[in-house]
Design an enzyme around this catalytic site. Structure first.
Site, PDB file in Angstrom:
ATOM      1  N   THR A 182       0.769  -1.238   0.000  1.00 11.36           N
ATOM      2  CA  THR A 182       0.000   0.000   0.000  1.00 11.36           C
ATOM      3  C   THR A 182       0.813   1.308   0.000  1.00 11.36           C
ATOM      4  O   THR A 182       1.906   1.347   0.559  1.00 11.36           O
ATOM      5  CB  THR A 182      -0.839  -0.080   1.290  1.00 11.36           C
ATOM      6  OG1 THR A 182      -1.558  -1.302   1.255  1.00 11.36           O
ATOM      7  CG2 THR A 182      -1.755   1.074   1.466  1.00 11.36           C
ATOM      8  N   GLY A 199      -9.339  -5.513   2.234  1.00  9.36           N
ATOM      9  CA  GLY A 199      -8.463  -5.428   3.403  1.00  9.36           C
ATOM     10  C   GLY A 199      -8.778  -4.224   4.269  1.00  9.36           C
ATOM     11  O   GLY A 199      -9.926  -3.758   4.339  1.00  9.36           O
ATOM     12  N   ASP A 200      -7.743  -3.714   4.906  1.00  3.76           N
ATOM     13  CA  ASP A 200      -7.914  -2.609   5.852  1.00  3.76           C
ATOM     14  C   ASP A 200      -8.144  -1.262   5.207  1.00  3.76           C
ATOM     15  O   ASP A 200      -8.769  -0.377   5.799  1.00  3.76           O
ATOM     16  CB  ASP A 200      -6.644  -2.500   6.713  1.00  3.76           C
ATOM     17  CG  ASP A 200      -5.399  -2.267   5.850  1.00  3.76           C
ATOM     18  OD1 ASP A 200      -5.090  -3.140   5.012  1.00  3.76           O
ATOM     19  OD2 ASP A 200      -4.760  -1.212   6.004  1.00  3.76           O
ATOM     20  N   GLY A 249      -3.453  -6.611   5.913  1.00  4.40           N
ATOM     21  CA  GLY A 249      -4.752  -5.968   6.099  1.00  4.40           C
ATOM     22  C   GLY A 249      -5.617  -6.602   7.164  1.00  4.40           C
ATOM     23  O   GLY A 249      -6.258  -5.897   7.962  1.00  4.40           O
TER      24      GLY A 249
HETATM   25  N1  GLY Z   1      -2.681  -3.287   3.541  1.00  8.56           N
HETATM   26  C1  GLY Z   1      -3.226  -3.675   2.311  1.00  8.56           C
HETATM   27  C2  GLY Z   1      -4.108  -4.823   2.387  1.00  8.56           C
HETATM   28  O1  GLY Z   1      -3.896  -5.729   3.193  1.00  8.56           O
HETATM   29  O2  GLY Z   1      -5.022  -4.873   1.610  1.00  8.56           O
END
Ligand code: GLY
Length: 298
Positions: free
Chosen positions: A167, A197-198, A221
């Site tokens: 990310t 995800g997050d 995430g």
């Molecule tokens: N941090 C990105 C994801 O896990 O989608």
């Protein structure tokens, strides 16, 4: 009239960045942070600055956002993004985008032009049509490196930090004292189609509040979601911890409580900077008082 000293911090992801990609990663975040700084320096808003910085990384194939996004098990790209305005606590997010060139711009339309916060699927596409946001094909989004990452991942199918980029994000404080955050991602290599995800979840992928500060996260995430990593940092700051101590404490909590790795950038309402990571590397850059700093190793 209150005048704050503008600050911007960006990250290009926390993961096991290989030695041969270090220079390009640092060049990429330095370019992005300069794009955001140009705006802040001339009196522009924190929101415009974080969008400009993230757009620069969405266009850069070295990062896992926009072009260069990592792949699902089907070999496709699905992108998520979040933006938040610390002045109003308004936020906009999108998930599972397949053909939008700058996901963070569409997230901003959700925030500014709809009464909603999070949009997915057909509705997000219709919004992209309505606001004529730039489109891109899957062929243009998928890089050779992303294909290689999926091929490697398919060998043992473990979510770790070896395969895959991460990310991007930015946090900024403008001269009016307003704070913003923006985060954009292709997610994690080998995710199932439809996995979110997050990143587009407020409090996990990012949070901004003029009264406290702003955070943008990166990393695994599912772990970030379980501890609401961004909000956790701000909650710690509200107890009187410095932004750097709050950053380290929140990442430590995620490691111990859910065995999760990641990283984050943060600022407090006075423009003090925090950054940290529990992965091998995280690439970041900041500008304050016209001074650019960047780093990638612990
Ligand atoms: N941090 C990105 C994801 O896990 O989608």
């Amino acid at each position: 009239m209150y005048m704050a000293k503008p600050v911007i911090v960006v990250h290009g992801g926390a993961w096991g960045i290989p030695d041969e990609q270090v220079d390009e990663n640092i060049k990429g975040v330095e370019k992005a942070v300069r794009e955001g700084w140009k705006i802040l320096k001339t009196g522009g808003s924190a929101l415009d600055a974080v969008v400009a910085a993230v757009n620069s990384m969405e266009d850069n194939p070295i990062f896992d956002a926009g072009i260069g996004s990592v792949l699902t098990t089907d070999g496709t790209v699905e992108m998520d993004a979040l933006i938040m305005d610390g002045n109003t606590l308004n936020a906009g997010a999108v998930a599972g985008l397949r053909d939008v060139r700058y996901p963070i711009k569409l997230a901003r339309h959700v925030m500014e032009d709809t009464p909603h916060v999070l949009m997915i699927g057909d509705g997000a596409n219709r919004l992209a049509d309505e606001f004529k946001v730039e489109r891109i094909t899957q062929d243009e989004l998928v890089t050779e490196d992303a294909r290689k990452g999926l091929k490697e991942w398919l060998k043992d199918q473990k979510f770790g930090e070896t395969f895959g980029h991460e990310t991007v994000g930015a946090v900024a404080l403008d001269a009016d004292g307003n704070i913003a955050t923006a985060t954009s991602t292709g997610g994690v290599t080998g995710k199932r189609v439809g996995r979110v995800g997050d990143v587009p979840i407020i409090g996990s992928g990012g949070y901004a509040d003029n009264r406290v500060g702003a955070v943008s996260t990166t990393g695994h995430g599912e772990s970030i979601l379980k501890v609401n990593l961004s909000k956790l940092v701000l909650n710690y700051m509200e107890t009187g911890m410095s932004v750097q101590i709050a950053t380290e404490k929140a990442l430590g909590y995620m490691a111990v409580r859910v065995n999760g790795n990641g990283g984050l950038i943060a600022i407090d309402k006075d423009g003090n900077i925090g950054h940290g990571f529990t992965t091998k590397r995280m690439v970041w850059a900041s500008i304050k008082d016209d001074d650019l700093e960047s780093g990638i190793n612990a």
